[in-house]
Motif scaffolding. Sequence first.
Motif, PDB file in Angstrom:
ATOM      1  N   CYS A  38      -1.335   6.638   7.389  1.00  0.00           N
ATOM      2  CA  CYS A  38      -0.520   7.759   6.926  1.00  0.00           C
ATOM      3  C   CYS A  38       0.887   7.570   7.472  1.00  0.00           C
ATOM      4  CB  CYS A  38      -1.100   9.081   7.411  1.00  0.00           C
ATOM      5  SG  CYS A  38      -0.092  10.496   6.925  1.00  0.00           S
ATOM      6  N   SER A  39       1.863   7.677   6.598  1.00  0.00           N
ATOM      7  CA  SER A  39       3.264   7.538   6.983  1.00  0.00           C
ATOM      8  C   SER A  39       4.023   8.766   6.500  1.00  0.00           C
ATOM      9  CB  SER A  39       3.847   6.275   6.331  1.00  0.00           C
ATOM     10  OG  SER A  39       5.228   6.193   6.550  1.00  0.00           O
ATOM     11  N   VAL A  40       4.888   9.311   7.359  1.00  0.00           N
ATOM     12  CA  VAL A  40       5.721  10.437   6.965  1.00  0.00           C
ATOM     13  C   VAL A  40       7.118   9.905   6.712  1.00  0.00           C
ATOM     14  CG1 VAL A  40       6.648  12.674   7.630  1.00  0.00           C
ATOM     15  CG2 VAL A  40       4.329  12.049   8.316  1.00  0.00           C
ATOM     16  N   GLU A  41       7.558  10.010   5.464  1.00  0.00           N
ATOM     17  CA  GLU A  41       8.872   9.515   5.056  1.00  0.00           C
ATOM     18  C   GLU A  41       9.616  10.632   4.351  1.00  0.00           C
ATOM     19  OE1 GLU A  41       8.219   6.048   2.646  1.00  0.00           O
ATOM     20  OE2 GLU A  41       6.846   5.182   4.115  1.00  0.00           O
ATOM     21  N   ASN A  42      10.786  10.959   4.839  1.00  0.00           N
ATOM     22  CA  ASN A  42      11.599  12.044   4.279  1.00  0.00           C
ATOM     23  C   ASN A  42      10.822  13.355   4.201  1.00  0.00           C
ATOM     24  OD1 ASN A  42      13.810  10.291   3.884  1.00  0.00           O
ATOM     25  ND2 ASN A  42      12.920   9.593   1.960  1.00  0.00           N
ATOM     26  N   GLY A  43       9.992  13.604   5.214  1.00  0.00           N
ATOM     27  CA  GLY A  43       9.240  14.848   5.288  1.00  0.00           C
ATOM     28  C   GLY A  43       7.990  14.904   4.426  1.00  0.00           C
ATOM     29  N   ARG A  44       7.653  13.832   3.738  1.00  0.00           N
ATOM     30  CA  ARG A  44       6.453  13.783   2.895  1.00  0.00           C
ATOM     31  C   ARG A  44       5.457  12.785   3.451  1.00  0.00           C
ATOM     32  NH1 ARG A  44       7.279  12.489  -2.900  1.00  0.00           N
ATOM     33  NH2 ARG A  44       5.153  13.218  -2.970  1.00  0.00           N
ATOM     34  N   ARG A  45       4.170  13.112   3.346  1.00  0.00           N
ATOM     35  CA  ARG A  45       3.119  12.202   3.789  1.00  0.00           C
ATOM     36  C   ARG A  45       2.802  11.199   2.692  1.00  0.00           C
ATOM     37  NH1 ARG A  45      -1.029  14.412   7.877  1.00  0.00           N
ATOM     38  NH2 ARG A  45       0.230  16.002   8.892  1.00  0.00           N
ATOM     39  N   HIS A  46       2.711   9.950   3.078  1.00  0.00           N
ATOM     40  CA  HIS A  46       2.306   8.876   2.167  1.00  0.00           C
ATOM     41  C   HIS A  46       1.093   8.202   2.791  1.00  0.00           C
ATOM     42  CE1 HIS A  46       6.014   9.039  -0.226  1.00  0.00           C
ATOM     43  NE2 HIS A  46       6.621   9.282   0.927  1.00  0.00           N
ATOM     44  N   TYR A  47       0.052   8.004   1.995  1.00  0.00           N
ATOM     45  CA  TYR A  47      -1.156   7.337   2.462  1.00  0.00           C
ATOM     46  C   TYR A  47      -1.220   5.950   1.850  1.00  0.00           C
ATOM     47  CZ  TYR A  47      -2.566  11.917   4.095  1.00  0.00           C
ATOM     48  OH  TYR A  47      -2.611  13.119   4.747  1.00  0.00           O
ATOM     49  N   PHE A  48      -1.681   4.982   2.663  1.00  0.00           N
ATOM     50  CA  PHE A  48      -1.812   3.609   2.204  1.00  0.00           C
ATOM     51  C   PHE A  48      -3.226   3.128   2.499  1.00  0.00           C
ATOM     52  CE2 PHE A  48       2.634   4.281   3.261  1.00  0.00           C
ATOM     53  CZ  PHE A  48       3.234   3.939   2.064  1.00  0.00           C
ATOM     54  N   CYS A  49      -3.858   2.507   1.497  1.00  0.00           N
ATOM     55  CA  CYS A  49      -5.230   2.017   1.652  1.00  0.00           C
ATOM     56  C   CYS A  49      -5.259   0.868   2.659  1.00  0.00           C
ATOM     57  CB  CYS A  49      -5.793   1.571   0.306  1.00  0.00           C
ATOM     58  SG  CYS A  49      -5.018   0.097  -0.376  1.00  0.00           S
ATOM     59  N   GLU A  50      -6.447   0.493   3.047  1.00  0.00           N
ATOM     60  CA  GLU A  50      -6.616  -0.570   4.034  1.00  0.00           C
ATOM     61  C   GLU A  50      -5.951  -1.871   3.582  1.00  0.00           C
ATOM     62  OE1 GLU A  50     -10.203  -3.044   6.232  1.00  0.00           O
ATOM     63  OE2 GLU A  50     -10.703  -1.523   4.751  1.00  0.00           O
ATOM     64  N   THR A  51      -6.116  -2.235   2.326  1.00  0.00           N
ATOM     65  CA  THR A  51      -5.557  -3.489   1.818  1.00  0.00           C
ATOM     66  C   THR A  51      -4.033  -3.487   1.881  1.00  0.00           C
ATOM     67  OG1 THR A  51      -7.458  -3.748   0.342  1.00  0.00           O
ATOM     68  CG2 THR A  51      -5.490  -5.048  -0.167  1.00  0.00           C
ATOM     69  N   CYS A  52      -3.409  -2.433   1.379  1.00  0.00           N
ATOM     70  CA  CYS A  52      -1.941  -2.354   1.391  1.00  0.00           C
ATOM     71  C   CYS A  52      -1.409  -2.268   2.811  1.00  0.00           C
ATOM     72  CB  CYS A  52      -1.469  -1.159   0.565  1.00  0.00           C
ATOM     73  SG  CYS A  52      -1.759  -1.357  -1.206  1.00  0.00           S
ATOM     74  N   ALA A  53      -2.097  -1.530   3.668  1.00  0.00           N
ATOM     75  CA  ALA A  53      -1.660  -1.404   5.058  1.00  0.00           C
ATOM     76  C   ALA A  53      -1.711  -2.762   5.755  1.00  0.00           C
ATOM     77  CB  ALA A  53      -2.530  -0.390   5.792  1.00  0.00           C
ATOM     78  N   ARG A  54      -2.767  -3.532   5.497  1.00  0.00           N
ATOM     79  CA  ARG A  54      -2.865  -4.865   6.122  1.00  0.00           C
ATOM     80  C   ARG A  54      -1.783  -5.810   5.602  1.00  0.00           C
ATOM     81  NH1 ARG A  54      -7.737  -6.178   8.872  1.00  0.00           N
ATOM     82  NH2 ARG A  54      -9.243  -4.487   8.747  1.00  0.00           N
ATOM     83  N   GLU A  55      -1.498  -5.743   4.312  1.00  0.00           N
ATOM     84  CA  GLU A  55      -0.484  -6.625   3.726  1.00  0.00           C
ATOM     85  C   GLU A  55       0.914  -6.344   4.264  1.00  0.00           C
ATOM     86  OE1 GLU A  55      -0.548  -6.510  -0.522  1.00  0.00           O
ATOM     87  OE2 GLU A  55      -2.637  -7.163  -0.632  1.00  0.00           O
TER      88      GLU A  55
END
Length: 69
Positions: A38-55
């Motif tokens: 989970c990443s908070v960017e410009n006040g919004r939460r963004h979720y990234f799956c395991e594959t994208c997070a690893r890449e």
Amino acid sequence: MTSLSGGNDDSGAAATPQILVCARCGAATEAPQPLWTCSVENGRRHYFCETCAREHLRAIEGRLDSAWW
């Protein structure tokens, strides 16, 4: 233990599961997912799956916004 009248938490309705959608590839799953990021960017939460997070691990650790990578 004393309860307030009308404060019954057992309403009989099951809680609806939260659906996580990867902000990068669009993969969807029910929360919680311990390997998702989970990443908070410009006040919004963004979720990234395991594959994208690893890449993009180095960019995430470098705190670069997902728009950059």
